[in-house]
Design a protein around this motif. Structure first.
Motif, PDB file in Angstrom:
ATOM      1  N   TYR A  70       0.834  -1.205   0.000  1.00  0.00           N
ATOM      2  CA  TYR A  70       0.000   0.000   0.000  1.00  0.00           C
ATOM      3  C   TYR A  70       0.871   1.258   0.000  1.00  0.00           C
ATOM      4  N   ARG A  71       1.947   1.199   0.812  1.00  0.00           N
ATOM      5  CA  ARG A  71       2.813   2.384   0.901  1.00  0.00           C
ATOM      6  C   ARG A  71       3.426   2.705  -0.461  1.00  0.00           C
ATOM      7  N   ARG A  72       3.838   1.649  -1.174  1.00  0.00           N
ATOM      8  CA  ARG A  72       4.447   1.884  -2.483  1.00  0.00           C
ATOM      9  C   ARG A  72       3.418   2.489  -3.454  1.00  0.00           C
ATOM     10  N   ILE A  73       2.188   2.006  -3.394  1.00  0.00           N
ATOM     11  CA  ILE A  73       1.137   2.542  -4.268  1.00  0.00           C
ATOM     12  C   ILE A  73       0.920   4.028  -3.992  1.00  0.00           C
ATOM     13  N   VAL A  74       0.885   4.391  -2.703  1.00  0.00           N
ATOM     14  CA  VAL A  74       0.666   5.798  -2.348  1.00  0.00           C
ATOM     15  C   VAL A  74       1.850   6.651  -2.800  1.00  0.00           C
ATOM     16  N   LEU A  75       3.065   6.102  -2.678  1.00  0.00           N
ATOM     17  CA  LEU A  75       4.246   6.846  -3.123  1.00  0.00           C
ATOM     18  C   LEU A  75       4.184   7.116  -4.627  1.00  0.00           C
ATOM     19  N   VAL A  76       3.759   6.118  -5.390  1.00  0.00           N
ATOM     20  CA  VAL A  76       3.631   6.294  -6.840  1.00  0.00           C
ATOM     21  C   VAL A  76       2.596   7.386  -7.134  1.00  0.00           C
ATOM     22  N   TRP A  77       1.494   7.377  -6.363  1.00  0.00           N
ATOM     23  CA  TRP A  77       0.451   8.393  -6.551  1.00  0.00           C
ATOM     24  C   TRP A  77       1.013   9.793  -6.283  1.00  0.00           C
ATOM     25  N   ILE A  78       1.832   9.923  -5.217  1.00  0.00           N
ATOM     26  CA  ILE A  78       2.430  11.232  -4.910  1.00  0.00           C
ATOM     27  C   ILE A  78       3.297  11.688  -6.082  1.00  0.00           C
ATOM     28  N   ALA A  79       4.080  10.763  -6.641  1.00  0.00           N
ATOM     29  CA  ALA A  79       4.918  11.097  -7.795  1.00  0.00           C
ATOM     30  C   ALA A  79       4.048  11.529  -8.977  1.00  0.00           C
ATOM     31  N   LEU A  80       2.939  10.824  -9.201  1.00  0.00           N
ATOM     32  CA  LEU A  80       2.043  11.164 -10.323  1.00  0.00           C
ATOM     33  C   LEU A  80       1.460  12.562 -10.139  1.00  0.00           C
ATOM     34  N   MET A  81       1.035  12.889  -8.924  1.00  0.00           N
ATOM     35  CA  MET A  81       0.454  14.205  -8.670  1.00  0.00           C
ATOM     36  C   MET A  81       1.505  15.299  -8.834  1.00  0.00           C
ATOM     37  N   ALA A  82       2.734  15.032  -8.368  1.00  0.00           N
ATOM     38  CA  ALA A  82       3.815  16.007  -8.518  1.00  0.00           C
ATOM     39  C   ALA A  82       4.080  16.259  -9.997  1.00  0.00           C
ATOM     40  N   LEU A  83       4.098  15.189 -10.794  1.00  0.00           N
ATOM     41  CA  LEU A  83       4.333  15.339 -12.232  1.00  0.00           C
ATOM     42  C   LEU A  83       3.184  16.101 -12.886  1.00  0.00           C
ATOM     43  N   LEU A  84       1.956  15.875 -12.409  1.00  0.00           N
ATOM     44  CA  LEU A  84       0.802  16.597 -12.959  1.00  0.00           C
ATOM     45  C   LEU A  84       0.954  18.090 -12.715  1.00  0.00           C
ATOM     46  N   LEU A  85       1.338  18.470 -11.478  1.00  0.00           N
ATOM     47  CA  LEU A  85       1.521  19.890 -11.160  1.00  0.00           C
ATOM     48  C   LEU A  85       2.660  20.474 -11.994  1.00  0.00           C
ATOM     49  N   LEU A  86       3.720  19.666 -12.184  1.00  0.00           N
ATOM     50  CA  LEU A  86       4.874  20.120 -12.951  1.00  0.00           C
ATOM     51  C   LEU A  86       4.489  20.409 -14.406  1.00  0.00           C
ATOM     52  N   THR A  87       3.733  19.508 -15.023  1.00  0.00           N
ATOM     53  CA  THR A  87       3.367  19.687 -16.428  1.00  0.00           C
ATOM     54  C   THR A  87       2.363  20.837 -16.562  1.00  0.00           C
ATOM     55  N   PHE A  88       1.462  20.970 -15.581  1.00  0.00           N
ATOM     56  CA  PHE A  88       0.489  22.070 -15.595  1.00  0.00           C
ATOM     57  C   PHE A  88       1.211  23.401 -15.475  1.00  0.00           C
ATOM     58  N   GLY A  89       2.144  23.484 -14.529  1.00  0.00           N
ATOM     59  CA  GLY A  89       2.879  24.735 -14.304  1.00  0.00           C
ATOM     60  C   GLY A  89       3.771  25.092 -15.474  1.00  0.00           C
ATOM     61  N   SER A  90       4.514  24.103 -15.975  1.00  0.00           N
ATOM     62  CA  SER A  90       5.477  24.388 -17.042  1.00  0.00           C
ATOM     63  C   SER A  90       4.779  24.772 -18.340  1.00  0.00           C
ATOM     64  N   ALA A  91       3.516  24.384 -18.488  1.00  0.00           N
ATOM     65  CA  ALA A  91       2.791  24.723 -19.720  1.00  0.00           C
ATOM     66  C   ALA A  91       2.597  26.234 -19.851  1.00  0.00           C
ATOM     67  N   TYR A  92       2.667  26.960 -18.710  1.00  0.00           N
ATOM     68  CA  TYR A  92       2.463  28.416 -18.756  1.00  0.00           C
ATOM     69  C   TYR A  92       3.761  29.188 -18.881  1.00  0.00           C
ATOM     70  N   LEU A  93       4.900  28.494 -18.834  1.00  0.00           N
ATOM     71  CA  LEU A  93       6.184  29.162 -19.034  1.00  0.00           C
ATOM     72  C   LEU A  93       6.457  29.251 -20.528  1.00  0.00           C
ATOM     73  N   LYS A  94       7.042  30.360 -20.949  1.00  0.00           N
ATOM     74  CA  LYS A  94       7.332  30.526 -22.369  1.00  0.00           C
ATOM     75  C   LYS A  94       8.624  29.793 -22.710  1.00  0.00           C
ATOM     76  N   LEU A  95       8.494  28.537 -23.122  1.00  0.00           N
ATOM     77  CA  LEU A  95       9.675  27.724 -23.411  1.00  0.00           C
ATOM     78  C   LEU A  95       9.729  27.319 -24.881  1.00  0.00           C
ATOM     79  N   GLY A  96       8.819  27.874 -25.687  1.00  0.00           N
ATOM     80  CA  GLY A  96       8.808  27.535 -27.109  1.00  0.00           C
ATOM     81  C   GLY A  96       8.503  26.079 -27.342  1.00  0.00           C
ATOM     82  N   ALA A  97       9.305  25.460 -28.223  1.00  0.00           N
ATOM     83  CA  ALA A  97       9.048  24.051 -28.567  1.00  0.00           C
ATOM     84  C   ALA A  97       9.274  23.137 -27.372  1.00  0.00           C
ATOM     85  N   TRP A  98      10.038  23.619 -26.386  1.00  0.00           N
ATOM     86  CA  TRP A  98      10.301  22.788 -25.210  1.00  0.00           C
ATOM     87  C   TRP A  98       9.032  22.482 -24.439  1.00  0.00           C
ATOM     88  N   ASN A  99       8.034  23.364 -24.520  1.00  0.00           N
ATOM     89  CA  ASN A  99       6.756  23.092 -23.855  1.00  0.00           C
ATOM     90  C   ASN A  99       6.203  21.739 -24.287  1.00  0.00           C
TER      91      ASN A  99
END
Lengths: 112, 215
Positions: A9-38
């Motif tokens: 169970y602990r490993r499953i929750v850890l994976v979920w935390i990683a998934l949520m962190a990546l979701l916030l990262l992709t959401f946030g980075s989408a608003y930065l002007k990075l050109g094709a890097w977006n």
């Protein structure tokens, strides 16, 4: 609850935390002007998230070789079809539909 | 225990489980071929009309889409816990988790419905009443929204099937039908659920995040 269970169970929750962190990262980075890097970042993060889901939630990390081969063949097949279709579309220029009035007379361009 | 029994054509319960898992993986491979052409259609549009697709993507509901991604990722976590719990014979925990998974799935569909209503009101549905404010991109935006409704609609259909499947197992387990809702079948349902989640993981950036930093 056994020790082994709570560990799973602990490993499953850890994976979920990683998934949520990546979701916030992709959401946030989408608003930065990075050109094709977006695009590259968004698709890269999506691939990492899907990989986390496949490896941990779908148990590919402990799956038999046969299951892994099926999973990889599915992706390879899709990549192959993408590649073949890509060569088709990438090597053709876009034609205006024949019944559309050309913006200029064709004679005006070539002069003859 | 009677649950560990296997059908006559298998040598062991382990072999039966392997066959069931292989079956669902092969099915998921065909599902990938089902979704694949839509993704290629998107790839074609995005590479041929990059500005039009970026402009169209800026009109999707990014907040609702992000919340929905979180909802689906969370449902996948609960589904994974349900699978582990069922395997460990913690049936009450498994039942509760399955009910939560179904509830999150329904929440996803409700949020998606709210989005569809907004888009219908903004005349972004690619039908006769389609209207896109940036006229130079109208043709590409129509293609984008055709793909948007096609992809999210097909995904929602898959999710609906998943919700029904999860609910059936949750109800079966709560009524004590342990052989019907055995660990092997819940694992198969879980693999399907995770696949539908993985499809959304790719739909989210290409439909909601493209072109957010420009224009």
């Amino acid at each position: 609850m056994t020790n082994l269970e709570s560990h799973a169970y602990r490993r499953i929750v850890l994976v979920w935390i990683a998934l949520m962190a990546l979701l916030l990262l992709t959401f946030g980075s989408a608003y930065l002007k990075l050109g094709a890097w977006n695009n590259a970042i968004n698709l890269g993060i999506a691939a990492v998230k899907a990989l986390l889901v496949a490896v941990f939630f779908m148990h590919l990390r402990s799956a038999s070789t046969m299951l892994r081969i099926v999973a990889v063949i599915a992706l390879l097949m899709l990549a192959l079809l993408f590649g073949l279709s890509h060569t088709d579309y990438a090597t053709r220029t876009m034609q205006r539909v024949p019944w559309q009035t050309p913006p200029k007379s064709q004679n005006a361009e070539g002069g003859g | 225990m009677s649950e560990a029994m296997h059908a006559a054509q298998f040598d062991s319960a382990a072999q039966q489980e392997e066959a069931a898992t292989l079956g669902i993986w092969v099915f998921l491979a065909t599902e990938l071929m089902f979704f694949g052409p839509l993704f290629f259609g998107y790839y074609y549009g995005r590479s041929h009309f990059p500005d039009g697709f970026a402009a169209a993507s800026r009109h999707t509901e990014v907040m609702l889409g992000t919340i929905n991604t979180a909802v689906l990722l969370t449902s996948s976590m609960l589904m994974a816990i349900a699978g582990e719990a069922r395997k460990a014979n913690a049936t009450r925990l498994a039942t509760r988790m399955l009910l939560l998974v179904a509830a999150l799935g329904i929440a996803f569909l409700v949020i998606k419905g709210i989005e569809y209503r907004h888009e219908w009101q903004e005349r972004l549905f690619p039908g006769a009443g389609f209207f896109f404010p940036e006229h130079q991109h109208a043709a590409a935006a129509r293609m984008f929204y055709f793909l948007y409704f096609g992809m999210t609609g097909l995904h929602a259909l898959h999710l609906t099937i998943g919700i029904v499947m999860v609910l059936v197992f949750a109800l079966g387990l709560s009524r004590g039908a342990r052989r019907f809702a055995n660990a092997e079948r819940i694992e198969v349902a879980a693999l399907y659920w995770h696949f539908v989640d993985a499809v959304w993981i790719f739909l989210y950036p290409i439909l909601y995040l493209v072109g957010r930093s420009s224009g």
